[in-house]
Design a protein around this motif. Structure first.
Motif, PDB file in Angstrom:
ATOM      1  N   ILE A  53       0.863  -1.179   0.000  1.00  0.00           N
ATOM      2  CA  ILE A  53       0.000   0.000   0.000  1.00  0.00           C
ATOM      3  C   ILE A  53       0.897   1.225   0.000  1.00  0.00           C
ATOM      4  O   ILE A  53       1.687   1.432   0.928  1.00  0.00           O
ATOM      5  CB  ILE A  53      -0.964   0.016   1.198  1.00  0.00           C
ATOM      6  N   ASN A  54       0.787   2.008  -1.059  1.00  0.00           N
ATOM      7  CA  ASN A  54       1.600   3.202  -1.217  1.00  0.00           C
ATOM      8  C   ASN A  54       0.735   4.445  -1.063  1.00  0.00           C
ATOM      9  O   ASN A  54      -0.490   4.364  -0.957  1.00  0.00           O
ATOM     10  CB  ASN A  54       2.261   3.187  -2.598  1.00  0.00           C
ATOM     11  N   THR A  55       1.381   5.603  -1.075  1.00  0.00           N
ATOM     12  CA  THR A  55       0.668   6.870  -0.997  1.00  0.00           C
ATOM     13  C   THR A  55       1.127   7.774  -2.123  1.00  0.00           C
ATOM     14  O   THR A  55       2.333   7.956  -2.334  1.00  0.00           O
ATOM     15  CB  THR A  55       0.902   7.568   0.354  1.00  0.00           C
ATOM     16  N   GLU A  61      -3.670  17.203  -1.709  1.00  0.00           N
ATOM     17  CA  GLU A  61      -4.351  15.911  -1.583  1.00  0.00           C
ATOM     18  C   GLU A  61      -3.330  14.789  -1.506  1.00  0.00           C
ATOM     19  O   GLU A  61      -2.266  14.865  -2.115  1.00  0.00           O
ATOM     20  CB  GLU A  61      -5.263  15.689  -2.797  1.00  0.00           C
ATOM     21  N   HIS A  62      -3.644  13.769  -0.764  1.00  0.00           N
ATOM     22  CA  HIS A  62      -2.902  12.520  -0.858  1.00  0.00           C
ATOM     23  C   HIS A  62      -3.890  11.375  -0.733  1.00  0.00           C
ATOM     24  O   HIS A  62      -4.943  11.516  -0.106  1.00  0.00           O
ATOM     25  CB  HIS A  62      -1.795  12.427   0.205  1.00  0.00           C
ATOM     26  N   GLY A 146       4.656  16.042  -7.439  1.00  0.00           N
ATOM     27  CA  GLY A 146       4.079  15.194  -6.406  1.00  0.00           C
ATOM     28  C   GLY A 146       5.143  14.311  -5.793  1.00  0.00           C
ATOM     29  O   GLY A 146       6.314  14.347  -6.188  1.00  0.00           O
ATOM     30  N   TYR A 147       4.717  13.509  -4.812  1.00  0.00           N
ATOM     31  CA  TYR A 147       5.628  12.609  -4.118  1.00  0.00           C
ATOM     32  C   TYR A 147       4.986  11.230  -4.011  1.00  0.00           C
ATOM     33  O   TYR A 147       3.788  11.110  -3.747  1.00  0.00           O
ATOM     34  CB  TYR A 147       5.955  13.128  -2.709  1.00  0.00           C
ATOM     35  N   PHE A 148       5.815  10.217  -4.211  1.00  0.00           N
ATOM     36  CA  PHE A 148       5.355   8.834  -4.112  1.00  0.00           C
ATOM     37  C   PHE A 148       6.001   8.198  -2.877  1.00  0.00           C
ATOM     38  O   PHE A 148       7.229   8.178  -2.753  1.00  0.00           O
ATOM     39  CB  PHE A 148       5.751   8.058  -5.362  1.00  0.00           C
ATOM     40  N   HIS A 149       5.171   7.725  -1.969  1.00  0.00           N
ATOM     41  CA  HIS A 149       5.654   7.142  -0.714  1.00  0.00           C
ATOM     42  C   HIS A 149       5.344   5.644  -0.681  1.00  0.00           C
ATOM     43  O   HIS A 149       4.203   5.249  -0.931  1.00  0.00           O
ATOM     44  CB  HIS A 149       4.965   7.797   0.492  1.00  0.00           C
TER      45      HIS A 149
END
Length: 215
Positions: A53-55, A61-62, A146-149
């Motif tokens: 599960i990523n963000t 918004e996230h 954006g950022y991918f976590h």
């Protein structure tokens, strides 16, 4: 004797949580799609296990991205961006060959040209993912940061401004069609890696069954 047996019998553990919506899935849970012909074969009647599960994070918004893997080598991505209908976004990751089969590559490259007004028409609908393809796409996003976590932040806020764990920065490009129900989403990361997703918004009940890990 039966009294003592019942007194010392091991009690069954009560369920620790409920699972009533895809947005509640956790790693290890199982979900299954129905047999709707609105779904491509890569999803239809497939049973998948949540592997991560990523963000995905933008300025205002996230949202979570759930990755499901099953018998097929093609993972299915389900995510939960805000939309008026509260639909779920279902996505498949395209290979370069998929992109070339579906679109004219010269026209596709217009997505990256300022000011970001690309208009894209598929060259064929004879493709395993044809159910997800719009008749025409108009560009919505151009170089959006954006950022991918690789973390689940559904119950918190991603650490965007923490230099040690702000996630992978990307430039986001997107095109939408069919009244914004279908989209092409592109993530270009700082090292040049590029992910292209074919996506559509559908009701949550396309996922017909949910199982908690171990139950």
């Amino acid at each position: 004797m039966s009294f003592f047996k019942s007194l010392f019998a091991k009690k069954q553990a009560l369920p620790t949580r409920s699972l009533n919506h895809p947005g509640e899935l956790q790693v290890g849970d199982i979900f299954s799609f129905g047999d709707s012909f609105a779904l491509p074969k890569a999803m239809r009647k497939q049973q998948l296990e949540v592997s991560e599960i990523n963000t995905v994070e933008f300025k205002h918004e996230h949202y979570a991205q759930v990755v499901g893997r099953g018998i097929s080598p093609q993972p299915v991505y389900i995510s939960f961006p805000k939309n008026p209908q509260k639909f779920v976004k279902y996505s498949l990751l395209l290979t370069r060959q998929d992109v070339g089969n579906l679109f004219d590559l010269e026209a596709f490259s217009d997505i990256f040209e300022a000011p970001g007004n690309a208009c894209l028409t598929p060259i064929t609908f004879e493709h395993p993912y044809a159910e997800m393809v719009a008749a025409q796409y108009l560009q919505q996003d151009f170089m959006t940061t954006g950022y991918f976590h690789r973390e689940d932040y559904r119950d918190g806020t991603p650490p965007q401004f923490n230099e040690e764990s702000h996630g992978r920065q990307f430039e986001f490009y997107s095109l939408a069609g069919d009244q914004e129900q279908r989209s092409i989403d592109l993530f270009i990361f700082e090292n040049g890696d590029t992910d292209v997703y074919l996506s559509f918004l559908r009701p949550a009940n396309e996922i017909t069954e949910l199982w908690i890990k171990g139950e």
